[in-house]
Design a protein around this motif. Structure first.
Motif, PDB file in Angstrom:
ATOM      1  N   LEU A   1       0.833   6.417  12.607  1.00  0.00           N
ATOM      2  CA  LEU A   1       1.001   7.122  11.269  1.00  0.00           C
ATOM      3  C   LEU A   1       1.971   6.531  10.507  1.00  0.00           C
ATOM      4  CD1 LEU A   1       0.279   9.778   9.853  1.00  0.00           C
ATOM      5  CD2 LEU A   1       1.940  10.754  10.890  1.00  0.00           C
ATOM      6  N   GLN A   2       1.838   6.264   9.212  1.00  0.00           N
ATOM      7  CA  GLN A   2       2.751   5.409   8.235  1.00  0.00           C
ATOM      8  C   GLN A   2       3.054   6.455   7.009  1.00  0.00           C
ATOM      9  OE1 GLN A   2       3.580   2.394   9.066  1.00  0.00           O
ATOM     10  NE2 GLN A   2       2.042   1.415  10.281  1.00  0.00           N
ATOM     11  N   TRP A   3       2.284   7.276   6.681  1.00  0.00           N
ATOM     12  CA  TRP A   3       2.693   8.045   5.591  1.00  0.00           C
ATOM     13  C   TRP A   3       2.208   9.505   5.703  1.00  0.00           C
ATOM     14  CZ3 TRP A   3       4.458   7.665   0.441  1.00  0.00           C
ATOM     15  CH2 TRP A   3       4.088   8.710  -0.326  1.00  0.00           C
ATOM     16  N   LYS A   4       2.795  10.833   5.605  1.00  0.00           N
ATOM     17  CA  LYS A   4       2.323  11.940   5.635  1.00  0.00           C
ATOM     18  C   LYS A   4       3.246  12.735   4.647  1.00  0.00           C
ATOM     19  CE  LYS A   4       1.223  15.353   9.163  1.00  0.00           C
ATOM     20  NZ  LYS A   4       0.026  15.687   8.672  1.00  0.00           N
ATOM     21  N   ASP A   5       2.673  13.759   4.252  1.00  0.00           N
ATOM     22  CA  ASP A   5       3.570  14.777   3.443  1.00  0.00           C
ATOM     23  C   ASP A   5       4.208  14.151   2.157  1.00  0.00           C
ATOM     24  OD1 ASP A   5       2.474  16.875   5.117  1.00  0.00           O
ATOM     25  OD2 ASP A   5       4.151  16.712   6.357  1.00  0.00           O
ATOM     26  N   GLY A   6       3.788  13.042   1.760  1.00  0.00           N
ATOM     27  CA  GLY A   6       4.484  12.376   0.553  1.00  0.00           C
ATOM     28  C   GLY A   6       5.667  11.455   1.015  1.00  0.00           C
TER      29      GLY A   6
ATOM     30  N   ILE B   1      -7.492   6.559   6.631  1.00  0.00           N
ATOM     31  CA  ILE B   1      -6.907   7.570   5.690  1.00  0.00           C
ATOM     32  C   ILE B   1      -7.621   8.980   5.740  1.00  0.00           C
ATOM     33  CG2 ILE B   1      -6.725   7.883   3.212  1.00  0.00           C
ATOM     34  CD1 ILE B   1      -6.071   5.466   2.759  1.00  0.00           C
ATOM     35  N   GLU B   2      -6.687  10.017   5.740  1.00  0.00           N
ATOM     36  CA  GLU B   2      -7.392  11.302   5.957  1.00  0.00           C
ATOM     37  C   GLU B   2      -6.832  12.220   4.663  1.00  0.00           C
ATOM     38  OE1 GLU B   2      -6.469  10.957  10.718  1.00  0.00           O
ATOM     39  OE2 GLU B   2      -6.646  13.190   9.826  1.00  0.00           O
ATOM     40  N   GLY B   3      -7.750  13.036   4.053  1.00  0.00           N
ATOM     41  CA  GLY B   3      -7.066  13.908   3.079  1.00  0.00           C
ATOM     42  C   GLY B   3      -8.240  14.295   2.285  1.00  0.00           C
ATOM     43  N   PRO B   4      -7.866  14.999   1.288  1.00  0.00           N
ATOM     44  CA  PRO B   4      -8.831  15.589   0.286  1.00  0.00           C
ATOM     45  C   PRO B   4      -9.684  14.316  -0.403  1.00  0.00           C
ATOM     46  CG  PRO B   4      -6.651  16.517  -0.317  1.00  0.00           C
ATOM     47  CD  PRO B   4      -6.447  15.416   0.733  1.00  0.00           C
ATOM     48  N   LEU B   5     -11.011  14.845  -0.300  1.00  0.00           N
ATOM     49  CA  LEU B   5     -12.112  13.521  -0.592  1.00  0.00           C
ATOM     50  C   LEU B   5     -11.606  12.882  -2.109  1.00  0.00           C
ATOM     51  CD1 LEU B   5     -14.869  12.447  -0.169  1.00  0.00           C
ATOM     52  CD2 LEU B   5     -16.093  14.420  -1.288  1.00  0.00           C
TER      53      LEU B   5
ATOM     54  N   ALA C   1      -0.373  11.552  -3.878  1.00  0.00           N
ATOM     55  CA  ALA C   1      -0.880  11.182  -2.545  1.00  0.00           C
ATOM     56  C   ALA C   1      -0.146  11.902  -1.236  1.00  0.00           C
ATOM     57  CB  ALA C   1      -0.657   9.591  -2.146  1.00  0.00           C
ATOM     58  N   ASP C   2       0.422  13.115  -1.836  1.00  0.00           N
ATOM     59  CA  ASP C   2       1.078  13.839  -0.746  1.00  0.00           C
ATOM     60  C   ASP C   2       0.385  14.593   0.198  1.00  0.00           C
ATOM     61  OD1 ASP C   2       3.351  13.268  -2.383  1.00  0.00           O
ATOM     62  OD2 ASP C   2       3.919  15.323  -2.880  1.00  0.00           O
ATOM     63  N   SER C   3      -0.994  14.821  -0.278  1.00  0.00           N
ATOM     64  CA  SER C   3      -1.987  15.366   0.746  1.00  0.00           C
ATOM     65  C   SER C   3      -2.597  14.372   1.611  1.00  0.00           C
ATOM     66  CB  SER C   3      -2.817  15.998   0.114  1.00  0.00           C
ATOM     67  OG  SER C   3      -3.621  15.233  -0.875  1.00  0.00           O
TER      68      SER C   3
ATOM     69  N   CYS D   1       0.834  -1.163   0.102  1.00  0.00           N
ATOM     70  CA  CYS D   1       0.193  -0.122  -0.116  1.00  0.00           C
ATOM     71  C   CYS D   1       0.746   1.317  -0.109  1.00  0.00           C
ATOM     72  CB  CYS D   1      -0.758   0.020   1.337  1.00  0.00           C
ATOM     73  SG  CYS D   1      -2.197  -1.033   1.213  1.00  0.00           S
ATOM     74  N   LEU D   2       2.026   1.437   0.967  1.00  0.00           N
ATOM     75  CA  LEU D   2       2.717   2.498   0.963  1.00  0.00           C
ATOM     76  C   LEU D   2       3.614   2.745  -0.094  1.00  0.00           C
ATOM     77  CD1 LEU D   2       3.956   1.782   4.654  1.00  0.00           C
ATOM     78  CD2 LEU D   2       2.311   3.576   3.680  1.00  0.00           C
ATOM     79  N   LYS D   3       3.874   1.634  -0.975  1.00  0.00           N
ATOM     80  CA  LYS D   3       4.793   1.542  -2.292  1.00  0.00           C
ATOM     81  C   LYS D   3       3.797   2.362  -3.342  1.00  0.00           C
ATOM     82  CE  LYS D   3       8.415  -1.633  -1.803  1.00  0.00           C
ATOM     83  NZ  LYS D   3       8.691  -3.168  -2.033  1.00  0.00           N
ATOM     84  N   PHE D   4       2.465   1.884  -3.300  1.00  0.00           N
ATOM     85  CA  PHE D   4       1.415   2.657  -4.080  1.00  0.00           C
ATOM     86  C   PHE D   4       1.360   3.884  -4.022  1.00  0.00           C
ATOM     87  CE2 PHE D   4      -3.306   3.103  -4.629  1.00  0.00           C
ATOM     88  CZ  PHE D   4      -3.112   3.447  -6.072  1.00  0.00           C
ATOM     89  N   LEU D   5       1.160   4.360  -2.562  1.00  0.00           N
ATOM     90  CA  LEU D   5       1.029   5.835  -2.408  1.00  0.00           C
ATOM     91  C   LEU D   5       2.169   6.531  -2.921  1.00  0.00           C
ATOM     92  CD1 LEU D   5      -0.297   6.010   1.182  1.00  0.00           C
ATOM     93  CD2 LEU D   5      -1.469   5.922  -0.747  1.00  0.00           C
ATOM     94  N   GLU D   6       3.619   6.176  -2.923  1.00  0.00           N
ATOM     95  CA  GLU D   6       4.733   6.746  -3.547  1.00  0.00           C
ATOM     96  C   GLU D   6       4.451   7.148  -4.692  1.00  0.00           C
ATOM     97  OE1 GLU D   6       8.011   4.191  -2.147  1.00  0.00           O
ATOM     98  OE2 GLU D   6       8.809   5.689  -0.969  1.00  0.00           O
ATOM     99  N   LYS D   7       4.134   6.054  -5.670  1.00  0.00           N
ATOM    100  CA  LYS D   7       3.946   6.233  -7.026  1.00  0.00           C
ATOM    101  C   LYS D   7       2.584   6.429  -7.252  1.00  0.00           C
ATOM    102  CE  LYS D   7       4.192   1.336  -8.421  1.00  0.00           C
ATOM    103  NZ  LYS D   7       4.252   0.352  -9.266  1.00  0.00           N
ATOM    104  N   PHE D   8       1.845   7.150  -6.710  1.00  0.00           N
ATOM    105  CA  PHE D   8       0.371   7.478  -7.024  1.00  0.00           C
ATOM    106  C   PHE D   8       0.487   8.594  -8.126  1.00  0.00           C
ATOM    107  CE2 PHE D   8      -3.866   9.479  -6.833  1.00  0.00           C
ATOM    108  CZ  PHE D   8      -4.588   8.334  -7.240  1.00  0.00           C
ATOM    109  N   ARG D   9       0.413   8.386  -9.209  1.00  0.00           N
ATOM    110  CA  ARG D   9       0.271   9.624 -10.171  1.00  0.00           C
ATOM    111  C   ARG D   9      -0.228   9.060 -11.575  1.00  0.00           C
ATOM    112  NH1 ARG D   9       5.081  10.203  -8.120  1.00  0.00           N
ATOM    113  NH2 ARG D   9       4.746  11.831  -6.803  1.00  0.00           N
TER     114      ARG D   9
END
Lengths: 549, 549
Positions: free
Chosen positions: B482-487, B132-136, B109-111, B71-79
């Motif tokens: 907390l596992q991921w924040k600010d990208g 998960i928290e962030g823009p809808l 996924a930086d936000s 999941c975290l690797k997916f966030l890293e390259k979510f583009r």
């Protein structure tokens, strides 16, 4: 609901989807056996392997063969990389000789001949789906990967074909990505359920890679993200044939009042958040409005809000598409929805309203569809997830890969369980047809003359002596076709659409009692008289005479 | 049997295994919802989503959380790539505005803030595994891919943990690649069964990518590829502590005569082809000889040939490893094998012979292991395929991803089925421990003070008013980290071995009645008093008052 255009195959083959399909995607014992063969000087023995299964899945009597294209692509790039060799050197015992690793670096699949049934063909137990000939080591090293590529693909295509048979002409969409066994499980499910008879998928990447129609509307989260009508900032919509925007929310509210009163529902029972969600979605997709109506209460809120927005769209010159039901008694609720649509369609004289699409998507499986058909329902399409993509009823097809000949000598694997006895020797397979349907499959030794159209041929049960029949085929089809030789794919690869059509046509020539869900009739797979005697002589020669003690 | 050394992780991260884990690996409705949110100005609403499941799999009462790293690797390259946008432009209605596509190209996924339970932790229904928290829009667009990555990984790790509990200290190997749901299904099965408690896999690529021990010997095809002793060209072997090669076949034949007579077996009953296969394999792997003994007849051929070769190896200074049984009555045959080994070990005074490894690998599942344990058996290790890797007993875990808060306002999804009602609002989760075991999980509203060690806290059933308990925890663990924040990934990623240890430790603090296979006791998941009242007020506020008609 966004129903997607056909985009050509410009996106296919651009990704590394199958980058993990490589020689090391195998069981270690293939490599240790290869070394033992190498040590003992047997590497170039000429082997023949059959890939087949012993039992149809899902308590059925047919299977759809799929996965061929992926097998052939694997053969094309079958080569150990330097890093593969380096890894093998690390994990094998230090006693393994350097010459073996050098030998591995030279290996390709160029020396292999690969025969198979056409992808998308209906197949049966004991019929070789694939026959591979070539040097013992290479043929052995291909085993696990080929089994992996054929097993799930065929299982999935078969599962989808069974849903298609159950659903008749209703539309079927694969919605299973979130519950599939991994990312690739999801992609393969989309691809092979399309081949098996589905009309599309929700999986966008599958659409992009395989050129499959993609479907989707919104989730419950979309509905619950709206609490009130105040959240709608811009409520203007330009009518389809107009230029001046008009207030779409006001029109929806006006229609909601009429509809609620028509169905004796208090306006206080109808969710405003839900209406806000529907209105906003219609504003985004005025030509593709499909609404999920079960977030709160289907009869007292969801249907009322949907009909209000659909009538507002009508007033603006657009046509809504329909609704999706994701919970509850689908037979009953679909009937209620249809009666709402018909009452409104007749009242306001809007004929398409009577035929608005009703999609159901809650935990559907083959039995649910059959049971809904028996009860009667008003559903037009199904969105199917978990049961389809994981093949919940039977999540694996038991394909096996067995050595049947080596250096011209037949090999047999005996077993106390007759179903597990292999049919030895290199064989051809013919499908014998009557006037309308296929009658029987016939396995022959490879040196026998093929059966001839309109000439009598004796077909025998492989194990039961007294079961024999003469067949006069009106058509004879050679099932095992050469697909790969001298390092090249021999025949043009059909595209997904053509494979899908092959499934459809192949199922059409199968009698319906073989395809039915309850107590289907087994299709006959026979052996020639010559193969029968060959098999039984070899069996007796190899089976030790037991001794009771 | 080649048991493989640990090779460090030098091969990891070198392949494109997860190249298909990309933003388009999602359901189309996520994209259509994103557009509707974009149109209605809601894209930046601050959303909180919970990812959780409602029911433990396999009729059990626990689940192992896995899939976090992916999941975290997916966030890293979510583009979204240009080609993704191009495809979306083709499939969405032409009315979709260009600005939306431009917006999509800017998304990352930086936000997002991503909280989760530690990978490998034992978890229970309704507990958010991920928050998960962030823009809808971004939080919504992540849904399907995250569910896909968590569902199968957690299911597989849980399945493996159950096998581990059933097998006690016996060795467990995953042998399922050929029957897995696709290539990636096979790889994931190897990885997550190792995490869940397996000792290794047959899958070489999994070994290479994940640094998992790899196991393997040979298949039936290896045995049947030998017809007679004449096929052995070189039969010389250098003794372990010698330099002059000696005839290994002659030694094996000599021992075979003694052994056959010891067990009253006629030499004519013992297969020469099988002996040839064993001898050649022992010549290739004198330090790693493990033999598949059921190709012909276990008692009258396989075991005799194996013992002959093992004694010859002993004469040459090597130690055989053992046998594999792949058919028949495993309790009985393993007992027969052990009695052969012990008789020979005692007769010739070779103590390790009594303890030769007996591996069983025929269609094993959790129930088989439990039943074998009840009957008594002499098996040391199991090779497990289909049932393990496809999770045949329940091939999908039903994780869901639900909106629980938007712009500070709680959201609730109601349902006639209480199990499907979401617990609204942003929540924290604490695990409360007694002296030895964990007692209960407690969900609190995010603004409540965490429970304090040795202080009384009221824990309530979320839905049943009368079910309440005071708990005085001797330890309090905050589960959602907390596992991921600010990208960025916030904390060091544990390696596979550490995750495996976490599974082991996490299961250790669970009472055994919760872990047992038959009628396990449910573990308690509770809510704080404040959350209880919050939930029920919101429920009443949102549930329409029905009207019987």
């Amino acid at each position: 609901m966004t129903d997607v255009k056909n985009t050509g195959d410009c996106f296919q083959k651009k990704t590394g989807q199958n980058s993990i399909v490589q020689p090391l995607l195998t069981d270690l014992y293939q490599v240790t056996m290869a070394y033992a063969y190498w040590k003992t000087g047997k590497i170039n023995g000429h082997a023949v392997f059959d890939l087949y299964f012993r039992k149809n899945p899902f308590n059925g009597e047919f299977t759809v063969f799929a996965g061929l294209e992926e097998c052939l692509k694997f053969l094309e790039k079958f080569r150990y990389s330097e890093s593969d060799i380096e890894y093998l050197r690390q994990i094998l015992p230090t006693s393994v000789e350097e010459g073996f690793f050098e030998y591995l670096t030279t290996l390709t699949a160029d020396s292999i001949s690969f025969y198979s049934v056409k992808e998308g063909t209906v197949v049966f137990p004991r019929v070789p789906l694939i026959r591979i000939e070539g040097p013992l080591v290479v043929t052995q090293l291909l085993e696990t990967t080929l089994l992996n590529l054929v097993n799930y693909a065929s299982l999935m295509a078969t599962n989808a074909a069974r849903y298609r048979l159950a659903a008749g002409k209703l539309k079927l969409y694969e919605f299973g990505l979130r519950r599939a066994q991994g990312p690739d499980g999801g992609l393969s499910a989309s691809k092979y359920s399309y081949i098996g008879g589905f009309d599309g998928t929700s999986n966008v990447l599958a659409g992009k890679l395989f050129n499959i129609p993609v479907k989707g509307t919104h989730a419950h989260a979309y509905i619950t993200s709206f609490n009130s009508l105040d959240e709608l900032i811009n409520t203007l919509l330009i009518p389809k044939d107009g230029e001046v925007p008009n207030d779409f929310l006001q029109s929806s509210l006006k229609w909601r009042e009429s509809i609620a009163s028509m169905f004796n529902i208090l306006l206080s029972e109808v969710s405003d958040g839900e209406l806000a969600a529907f209105v906003s979605f219609a504003l985004a997709f005025p030509n593709g409005f499909m609404a999920l109506v079960d977030t709160y209460d289907v009869k007292r809120s969801g249907l009322i809000n949907f009909c209000a927005v659909a009538l507002a769209l009508h007033e603006f010159g657009y046509q809504a598409l329909g609704i999706r039901l994701d919970s509850g008694d689908l037979a009953y609720l679909s009937g209620v929805a249809r009666s709402y649509f018909e009452k409104i369609g007749n009242q306001y004289n809007i004929p398409y309203f009577n035929k608005l699409n009703i999609m159901a998507s809650n935990d559907i499986n083959e039995e649910t569809i059959i049971s809904l058909n028996e009860q009667g329902h008003c559903i037009d399409s199904f969105g199917i997830g978990t049961h389809l993509v994981t093949c919940q009823k039977q999540p694996a097809l038991g394909c096996v890969y067995k050595l049947v000949e080596l250096d011209g000598e037949p090999r047999i694997k005996l077993s106390h369980d007759v179903a597990k006895v292999t049919i030895p020797g290199k064989k051809n397979v013919f499908r014998l047809y009557g006037n309308t349907f296929s009658l029987i499959d016939l396995l022959q030794r490879s040196d026998e003359e093929p059966p001839i159209m309109n000439e009598k041929v004796l077909c025998r049960h492989p194990f039961e002596e007294s079961k024999r029949a003469y067949v006069i085929p009106s058509k004879v089809e050679n099932l095992l076709l050469l697909q790969w030789k001298d390092g090249r794919i021999i025949r043009p690869m059909p595209n997904l659409q053509e494979i899908k059509e092959n499934v459809h046509n192949s199922l059409k020539i199968l009698r319906s009692d073989i395809k039915r869900s309850l107590n289907p009739t087994p299709y006959k797979v026979s052996v020639s008289d010559s193969l029968y005697h060959f098999l039984h002589k070899l069996w007796l020669d190899n089976a030790p005479i037991g001794e009771l003690s």
